[in-house]
Design a protein around this motif. Structure first.
Motif, PDB file in Angstrom:
ATOM      1  N   PHE A 121       0.834  -1.207   0.000  1.00  0.00           N
ATOM      2  CA  PHE A 121       0.000   0.000   0.000  1.00  0.00           C
ATOM      3  C   PHE A 121       0.871   1.260   0.000  1.00  0.00           C
ATOM      4  N   TYR A 122       1.948   1.239   0.794  1.00  0.00           N
ATOM      5  CA  TYR A 122       2.815   2.416   0.877  1.00  0.00           C
ATOM      6  C   TYR A 122       3.507   2.682  -0.465  1.00  0.00           C
ATOM      7  N   LYS A 123       4.016   1.613  -1.086  1.00  0.00           N
ATOM      8  CA  LYS A 123       4.708   1.771  -2.372  1.00  0.00           C
ATOM      9  C   LYS A 123       3.774   2.315  -3.448  1.00  0.00           C
ATOM     10  N   ASN A 124       2.506   1.973  -3.336  1.00  0.00           N
ATOM     11  CA  ASN A 124       1.527   2.423  -4.330  1.00  0.00           C
ATOM     12  C   ASN A 124       0.830   3.721  -3.921  1.00  0.00           C
ATOM     13  N   ASN A 125       1.459   4.429  -2.978  1.00  0.00           N
ATOM     14  CA  ASN A 125       0.984   5.758  -2.543  1.00  0.00           C
ATOM     15  C   ASN A 125      -0.434   5.733  -1.961  1.00  0.00           C
ATOM     16  N   LEU A 126      -0.780   4.631  -1.326  1.00  0.00           N
ATOM     17  CA  LEU A 126      -2.096   4.533  -0.695  1.00  0.00           C
ATOM     18  C   LEU A 126      -2.014   4.702   0.820  1.00  0.00           C
ATOM     19  N   ILE A 127      -0.791   4.710   1.348  1.00  0.00           N
ATOM     20  CA  ILE A 127      -0.596   4.992   2.782  1.00  0.00           C
ATOM     21  C   ILE A 127       0.223   6.274   2.898  1.00  0.00           C
ATOM     22  N   TYR A 128      -0.227   7.167   3.761  1.00  0.00           N
ATOM     23  CA  TYR A 128       0.478   8.431   3.951  1.00  0.00           C
ATOM     24  C   TYR A 128       0.415   8.828   5.430  1.00  0.00           C
ATOM     25  N   GLN A 129       1.290   9.738   5.815  1.00  0.00           N
ATOM     26  CA  GLN A 129       1.330  10.245   7.188  1.00  0.00           C
ATOM     27  C   GLN A 129       0.913  11.717   7.170  1.00  0.00           C
ATOM     28  N   LYS A 130       0.024  12.075   8.106  1.00  0.00           N
ATOM     29  CA  LYS A 130      -0.460  13.457   8.113  1.00  0.00           C
ATOM     30  C   LYS A 130      -0.924  13.860   9.500  1.00  0.00           C
ATOM     31  N   LYS A 131      -0.780  15.153   9.802  1.00  0.00           N
ATOM     32  CA  LYS A 131      -1.301  15.694  11.057  1.00  0.00           C
ATOM     33  C   LYS A 131      -2.747  16.113  10.813  1.00  0.00           C
ATOM     34  N   ARG A 132      -3.661  15.401  11.449  1.00  0.00           N
ATOM     35  CA  ARG A 132      -5.085  15.671  11.289  1.00  0.00           C
ATOM     36  C   ARG A 132      -5.791  15.525  12.628  1.00  0.00           C
ATOM     37  N   LEU A 133      -7.032  15.966  12.651  1.00  0.00           N
ATOM     38  CA  LEU A 133      -7.829  15.858  13.869  1.00  0.00           C
ATOM     39  C   LEU A 133      -8.347  14.422  14.001  1.00  0.00           C
ATOM     40  N   VAL A 134      -8.204  13.864  15.207  1.00  0.00           N
ATOM     41  CA  VAL A 134      -8.641  12.480  15.459  1.00  0.00           C
ATOM     42  C   VAL A 134      -9.393  12.422  16.787  1.00  0.00           C
ATOM     43  N   HIS A 135     -10.089  11.298  16.999  1.00  0.00           N
ATOM     44  CA  HIS A 135     -10.708  11.028  18.295  1.00  0.00           C
ATOM     45  C   HIS A 135      -9.608  10.527  19.235  1.00  0.00           C
ATOM     46  N   TRP A 136      -9.417  11.257  20.350  1.00  0.00           N
ATOM     47  CA  TRP A 136      -8.292  10.929  21.235  1.00  0.00           C
ATOM     48  C   TRP A 136      -8.798  10.448  22.590  1.00  0.00           C
ATOM     49  N   ASP A 137      -8.282   9.294  23.019  1.00  0.00           N
ATOM     50  CA  ASP A 137      -8.582   8.742  24.340  1.00  0.00           C
ATOM     51  C   ASP A 137      -7.451   9.147  25.272  1.00  0.00           C
ATOM     52  N   SER A 138      -7.748  10.099  26.188  1.00  0.00           N
ATOM     53  CA  SER A 138      -6.699  10.641  27.047  1.00  0.00           C
ATOM     54  C   SER A 138      -6.282   9.674  28.162  1.00  0.00           C
ATOM     55  N   LYS A 139      -7.082   8.657  28.426  1.00  0.00           N
ATOM     56  CA  LYS A 139      -6.704   7.662  29.433  1.00  0.00           C
ATOM     57  C   LYS A 139      -5.742   6.640  28.834  1.00  0.00           C
ATOM     58  N   PRO A 174     -19.304  12.574  23.356  1.00  0.00           N
ATOM     59  CA  PRO A 174     -18.590  11.372  22.889  1.00  0.00           C
ATOM     60  C   PRO A 174     -17.739  10.757  23.994  1.00  0.00           C
ATOM     61  N   HIS A 175     -17.891   9.447  24.181  1.00  0.00           N
ATOM     62  CA  HIS A 175     -17.075   8.696  25.142  1.00  0.00           C
ATOM     63  C   HIS A 175     -16.369   7.552  24.421  1.00  0.00           C
ATOM     64  N   SER A 176     -15.231   7.180  24.940  1.00  0.00           N
ATOM     65  CA  SER A 176     -14.527   6.014  24.405  1.00  0.00           C
ATOM     66  C   SER A 176     -15.210   4.751  24.916  1.00  0.00           C
ATOM     67  N   ASP A 177     -15.620   3.868  24.001  1.00  0.00           N
ATOM     68  CA  ASP A 177     -16.236   2.626  24.469  1.00  0.00           C
ATOM     69  C   ASP A 177     -15.178   1.652  24.978  1.00  0.00           C
ATOM     70  N   ARG A 178     -13.928   2.047  24.891  1.00  0.00           N
ATOM     71  CA  ARG A 178     -12.822   1.232  25.419  1.00  0.00           C
ATOM     72  C   ARG A 178     -12.540   1.560  26.884  1.00  0.00           C
ATOM     73  N   SER A 179     -12.316   2.857  27.161  1.00  0.00           N
ATOM     74  CA  SER A 179     -11.920   3.258  28.514  1.00  0.00           C
ATOM     75  C   SER A 179     -13.018   3.973  29.279  1.00  0.00           C
ATOM     76  N   GLY A 180     -14.035   4.476  28.554  1.00  0.00           N
ATOM     77  CA  GLY A 180     -15.130   5.181  29.204  1.00  0.00           C
ATOM     78  C   GLY A 180     -14.920   6.666  29.361  1.00  0.00           C
ATOM     79  N   VAL A 181     -13.721   7.198  29.037  1.00  0.00           N
ATOM     80  CA  VAL A 181     -13.461   8.630  29.225  1.00  0.00           C
ATOM     81  C   VAL A 181     -14.066   9.436  28.080  1.00  0.00           C
ATOM     82  N   ILE A 182     -14.249  10.746  28.346  1.00  0.00           N
ATOM     83  CA  ILE A 182     -14.757  11.636  27.294  1.00  0.00           C
ATOM     84  C   ILE A 182     -13.684  11.805  26.218  1.00  0.00           C
ATOM     85  N   ILE A 183     -14.117  11.668  24.982  1.00  0.00           N
ATOM     86  CA  ILE A 183     -13.203  11.793  23.847  1.00  0.00           C
ATOM     87  C   ILE A 183     -12.869  13.257  23.595  1.00  0.00           C
TER      88      ILE A 183
END
Length: 957
Positions: free
Chosen positions: A160-178, A366-375
């Motif tokens: 995927f990376y060789k075919n330019n289908l994987i890339y790295q970027k700074k974007r907004l994501v859902h973050w679990d602070s726990k 929004p809460h994380s269904d993994r840890s229960g904390v607010i996203i």
């Protein structure tokens, strides 16, 4: 054969017998079609739950069914490393035992601890699979972190990376602070919580070109006042007459004294709030999109563990570091957690006179269904896969019916999501998982490969240059997205990959259509192609099951205290052990008393053991096309009784055929009853196979239940008993042939659903029939036979059954014992019906406890106190005068009807009580309605019988 059916005595020994002899393996007969199911790998995080048991039962039914058809069958088994879930549990265990956290260990030492945990808990999961009777090929068992699977995952990433289908970027994501990791938007649970809405004034900075002295500030309403530290604009709607004059001017952001622009954007809703919206691109998904549209800077104000930073990070709209604003953070807010910062900020806003007002409100949070904390939406650097590039093939596969969703309504759900798909964030900030195969040198150049040595060799990098591997791991769903082919040996072109891929069917839940199913289709179609370059699909059919809920329709969860372990129904569990199990390691200890009370009410005597087969039959019978499936303990008990009925019926057959010599039979010259059972069984085979072929497991269970319990046990065996008792030696001999034949073939039909009891009984039949094969699971599955097709026989037999049922109902309703013989008169009989009566005269007379069966003319006048009924055009008459004492019966009936009236009155008063209707749970109200309905039916029957004794005729035409 043991007198009492005891599943515990037969199930585990039989499974060991199957596994030891390799009966679960493919037969490698390449002349036969192949059939393959990939088991969705359960997480290694603990016990299998009801959903696992349900779906694995469905899969095993399909596997056994196809194996018995001679197909080269593989059920691939394996477990998933479950990145986040496993790391949470191990971290919790370490904290409880050692009072340490993950950060007290280096990466390698912590991972070693998880491997030890995996070794223990993986055995628990696989033991449970064996108890469920899963006929998987254990020699091919896989784990998503096995070396060969790891190689497949790396290879996929590299392609995927060789075919330019994987890339790295700074974007907004859902973050679990726990957990301090990004989580998928599909792992976010939105909960309605009570909170406040704060109205804050933003002072307008005077502009020489446009100056409005009447308005000194714009008011913004927010539920997250702490995010004002990261505001980079205020937005108003360009069509808003109140505020559009301010577009292009500036306001002062409170507390940080940051001058930010007022922009015009359609996102600002004129009808909501104040009409003005604060824009924080680094901490809100809508604001992020607005920030991109208007090229606003983005200010990250939170640390990864959910606190206010000491220095803000500022980026431009492309995610590059920017110096447009000062990075300083007011000292009073530094290092505060989010809630503390919120309180402090509101106090400061109030102090400087910029707090307009506060309103209470309910907020969907929004809460994380993994840890229960607010996203917290967080601006971070992540790896992404361009799914939009892969989606077209996956969409066409479903539209062109190469991949079929069953039930079909899930096709629309799949297509809707795929048509709006966004790039997939595939990185996670964890230690447990597939580490991203990316290395960096000191200049941050990126190298992608299977290992550091391979990269050094390929790019001729000397050992003097330090290479550092990316710290992140891949999303668990990335590795499981390769499951259908990585388990078969890809990227090598193995024989198993050639034979079994594409697989035949995936059995899964609708809740992971997006998580897993869609991703599997996308990844497979891109990575796996045939010799002509045509993309493989991962599976031809996707059978979507409903979700198992409790008897009240609620989702099963530990916090509700309604979870049932499948093994506790198989082996049984005491009340005390069940309470202990449900309340052990509660995240909310205050729920203990409520869960204990619920458990006592639900299972006052614990759970009685039912065995695996009864549980499997229940799952099969509940597998309808509905989205939610209510679990029903009473049905489980009913299917335990079904197994017992089959056991006792088989014991009767084996006792009476112990020394019998068997041979092939012809249908022409045999008793009517034997013709009928062969035809009924043949029809059952057709209905059963049609239902399984169309994934209607509920119908297949009902078809087999009805034939086994009603047709075979309740009717045919009753006739067989009479033939053995009263028939000629020739009739007895031929009947025993049919008897054993039907039982053996029925066991084959039942085997995919209830494998243990059918194998156990078949092993006895094998001895009396001198069968050389060793197991029922490799016997040929019954096929529909055109020779056994005569609907006329079935119609005639149904007519006889109706007459017998009529006789039995009269005895039950009139309290007439079997020792009192009745007379049966038949009027208006056809020649065919007369022939059937004559042919089955003795059977009908003995089963109905009759002293006479007489066909009478149209002019025959029935005696007083006769009951009559027209059955299939024939008038059936039963005289009662000689067998019933009218006075005694009237007294009995009047007493019963009085008692029924009282019960009806009691329930009707409940329904007149408004408090009962308001406070009683819905399932209690429904039960009372059902009781009332049944009582009214009984009342009608009793009233009808009283009419008979008062001179009316029982004429139910």
């Amino acid at each position: 054969m043991e007198k009492t059916y005891n599943p515990k005595d037969i199930e585990e020994p039989l499974y060991n017998f199957w596994e030891k002899n390799g009966y679960f393996k493919p037969n490698n007969n390449l002349n036969q079609p192949s059939f393959c199911i990939m088991m969705p790998p359960p997480n290694i995080t603990g016990n299998l739950h009801m959903g696992h048991a349900f779906q694995q039962t469905i899969m095993d039914i399909l596997i056994r069914y196809n194996r018995m058809q001679g197909k080269n069958t593989l059920w691939q088994v394996g477990t998933d490393h479950a990145g986040i879930a496993t790391q949470i549990l191990v971290e919790r265990q370490i904290y409880l035992k050692e009072h340490k956290t993950k950060k007290d260990y280096n990466r390698n030492d912590f991972i070693k601890k998880i491997w030890l945990w995996k070794k223990k808990y993986n055995l628990i999961v696989t033991k449970q699979m064996r108890r469920l009777g899963n006929s998987v090929d254990w020699d091919r068992e896989k784990f998503t972190l096995d070396p060969d699977i790891c190689h497949s995952v790396k290879e996929a990433f590299i392609i995927f990376y060789k075919n330019n289908l994987i890339y790295q970027k700074k974007r907004l994501v859902h973050w679990d602070s726990k957990l301090e990791t990004v989580i998928s938007d599909l792992e976010v649970e939105h909960r309605l919580i009570k909170s406040n809405k704060w109205f804050i004034r933003y002072p307008i900075v005077c502009n020489k070109k446009k100056n409005n002295n009447l308005i000194k500030y714009l008011i913004v309403s927010t539920t997250r006042p702490e995010t004002l530290l990261g505001d980079t604009a205020l937005a108003v709607n360009p069509e808003d007459q109140n505020y559009n004059q301010f577009i292009g001017q500036f306001v002062m952001c409170p507390l940080v004294n940051r001058i930010i622009p007022i922009i015009g954007d359609q996102h600002a809703d004129i009808t909501k709030g104040t009409g003005c919206v604060k824009i924080t691109p680094a901490h809100d998904f809508n604001d992020y999109k607005i920030g991109l549209r208007h090229k606003l800077p983005m200010i990250n104000i939170f640390t990864f563990n959910g606190k206010i930073k000491t220095h803000f990070d500022v980026y431009d709209h492309k995610g590059e570091i920017s110096k447009i604003y000062s990075l300083s953070v007011p000292a009073k807010f530094q290092n505060l957690d989010i809630i503390s910062a919120r309180v402090k900020i509101i106090k400061e806003i109030q102090k400087i006179g910029l707090l307009e007002k506060i309103e209470e409100c309910d907020i969907l949070t929004p809460h994380s269904d993994r840890s229960g904390v607010i996203i917290q939406p967080m601006l971070t650097n992540q790896w992404y896969l361009k799914t939009s590039k892969l989606a077209n093939l996956a969409i066409s596969a479903v539209k062109d019916k190469k991949v079929n969703f069953i039930p079909s309504q899930y096709k629309a759900m799949y297509l809707s999501w795929m048509n709006n798909i966004e790039d997939w964030c595939i990185s996670r900030q964890l230690w447990w998982g597939h580490r991203i195969p990316v290395w960096y040198d000191y200049q941050k150049n990126i190298y992608v490969g299977h290992s550091e040595n391979e990269i050094r060799k390929k790019y001729k990098i000397s050992n003097d240059i330090i290479l550092t591997q990316d710290e992140d791991v891949l999303d668990t769903w990335f590795s499981s997205g390769l499951w259908t082919f990585s388990t078969l040996g890809w990227p090598k072109k193995t024989e198993f990959l050639k034979i079994f891929h594409p697989t035949n069917v995936l059995v899964s839940g609708f809740d992971i259509i997006f998580f897993w199913i869609a991703r599997m289709i996308m990844l497979t179609m891109y990575l796996i192609k045939d010799n002509l370059g045509v993309s493989h699909i991962p599976f031809k059919d996707v059978y979507i099951t409903g979700l198992i809920r409790d008897e009240e329709g609620q989702k099963m969860s530990k916090s509700k205290g309604n979870v049932i372990d499948p093994l506790d129904m198989i082996d049984g569990i005491s009340l005390n052990d069940l309470i202990k199990k449900r309340t052990n390691n509660l995240l909310q200890p205050q729920l203990f008393d409520r869960i204990k009370k619920r458990t006592i009410n639900q299972f006052p005597n614990g759970i009685s053991p039912t065995g695996t087969d009864a549980l499997r039959f229940t799952f099969c019978a509940l597998a309808s096309n509905t989205r939610d499936i209510k679990w029903d303990m009473s049905r489980l008990k009913g299917y335990r009784n079904f197994c017992n009925k089959l056991w006792n019926a088989s014991r009767f057959v084996l006792i009476h055929t112990k020394d019998h010599c068997f041979f092939h039979f012809q249908i022409n010259n045999m008793l009517f009853i034997n013709k009928w059972i062969l035809i009924e069984f043949n029809n059952t085979v057709k209905l059963y196979r049609d239902s399984l072929d169309n994934y209607r497991f509920d119908i297949s269970a009902n078809v087999l239940y009805d034939f086994t319990w009603n047709t075979f046990c309740d009717w045919y065996l009753e006739f067989v008993k009479l033939i053995i008792k009263f028939g000629s030696s020739e009739d007895i001999y031929f009947t025993k042939n049919i008897l054993v034949y039907i039982l053996e073939e029925l066991l084959k039909l039942l085997h995919p659903i209830i494998p243990f009891i059918t194998e156990s009984i078949w092993q006895r039949i094998k001895k009396i029939k001198n069968i050389k094969e060793k197991t029922i699971m490799l016997q040929s599955f019954p096929k529909y036979n055109n020779l056994f097709c005569n609907e006329k026989v079935v119609l005639h037999m149904n007519w006889i059954k109706k007459i017998i049922i009529f006789l039995r109902n009269i005895r039950a309703e009139m309290n007439i014992g079997s020792k009192k013989f009745l007379s049966l008169f038949l009027k208006n009989v056809s020649l065919d019906q007369e022939k059937i009566i004559q042919e089955n005269f003795l059977l009908l007379k003995n089963i109905g406890h009759l002293d006479k069966i007489k066909m009478v003319s149209q002019s025959y006048k029935e005696p007083f106190l006769s009951i009559k009924k027209i059955i299939d055009g024939v008038e059936v008459l039963i005289p009662l005068l000689k067998v019933v004492d009218k006075k005694v019966e009237l007294n009995r009936l009047n007493k019963e009807i009085k008692n029924i009236k009282l019960k009806i009155s009691f329930i009707e008063k409940k329904f007149l009580n408004k408090d009962f209707l308001y406070y009683a749970p819905q399932h209690i109200i429904e039960k009372e309605k059902e009781k009332l309905k049944n009582l009214n039916e009984i009342y009608s029957k009793l009233s009808y019988q009283i009419e008979i004794f008062n001179g009316s005729f029982y004429d139910n035409q």
